[in-house]
Design an enzyme around this catalytic site. Structure first.
Site, short mmCIF file in Angstrom:
data_model
loop_
_atom_site.label_atom_id
_atom_site.label_comp_id
_atom_site.label_asym_id
_atom_site.label_seq_id
_atom_site.Cartn_x
_atom_site.Cartn_y
_atom_site.Cartn_z
N ASN A 30 0.83 -1.21 0.00
CA ASN A 30 0.00 0.00 0.00
C ASN A 30 0.86 1.26 0.00
O ASN A 30 1.84 1.33 0.74
CB ASN A 30 -0.90 0.01 1.24
CG ASN A 30 -1.83 -1.20 1.29
OD1 ASN A 30 -2.28 -1.68 0.26
ND2 ASN A 30 -2.08 -1.71 2.48
N HIS A 43 6.65 -1.24 3.19
CA HIS A 43 6.62 -2.67 3.58
C HIS A 43 5.81 -3.44 2.55
O HIS A 43 4.88 -2.91 1.95
CB HIS A 43 6.06 -2.87 4.98
CG HIS A 43 4.74 -2.19 5.21
ND1 HIS A 43 4.65 -0.84 5.47
CD2 HIS A 43 3.49 -2.66 5.19
CE1 HIS A 43 3.38 -0.52 5.61
NE2 HIS A 43 2.65 -1.60 5.43
#
Ligand code: 5GP
Ligand code: ZN
Length: 137
Positions: free
Chosen positions: A88, A101
């Site tokens: 995201n 991440h």
């Protein structure tokens, strides 16, 4: 490259404990504290990058080979039937932790995420598809 007020900098640096399944010079791979499915892991670069747009070149280059290694380990160790990679960027895309991440989410046939981890189709007319195409190519 470290940000003092960043929780993933602290986790990646080992200041905050985590279930670390893999670590090298560039990355720490941890189990997500609120897993979408059993075995949900996060690949976190040790250096701070907000998102994909600012991710370092070396990290970008080495990320997918590492994802492949971890995914293979998950398949062997957890006998998952499938796996989602999710990443995201920005609030509009549901990023809650502003340190890059990569999510690795093992999937199991009939698991409780059948309705999620997918997206709804947008209605886009052909003319607009062409307009977008001309911007992207
Ligand atoms: P995002 O929505 O930013 O893509 O995902 C953030 C993820 O980080 C979430 O899945 C959340 O559960 C996980 N997370 C947030 N804080 C911690 C933490 O302190 N430890 C661990 N292991 N995971 C965390
Ligand atoms: Zn950070």
């Amino acid at each position: 490259m470290r940000k003092d007020d960043c929780i993933f900098c602290k986790i990646a640096g080992g200041e905050i404990p985590s279930r670390t399944v893999y670590e090298d010079e560039l990355f720490r791979v941890i189990m997500d504290i609120e897993p979408a499915e059993k075995g949900h892991c996060l690949i976190i670069p040790k250096n701070h990058f907000d998102d994909l747009f600012t991710l370092g070149e070396e990290e970008a280059t080495k990320m997918m080979p590492l994802a492949q290694t971890i995914a293979t380990k998950m398949k062997e160790a957890l006998s998952c039937d499938g796996l989602n990679i999710v990443q995201n960027n920005g609030e509009a895309a549901n990023q809650t932790v502003k340190h890059f991440h990569l999510h690795l989410i093992p999937r199991y046939t009939g698991d409780h995420n059948q309705e999620k981890l997918i997206w709804n189709h947008a209605e886009v007319a052909d003319a607009e598809m062409d307009e977008i195409f001309s911007k992207l190519k």
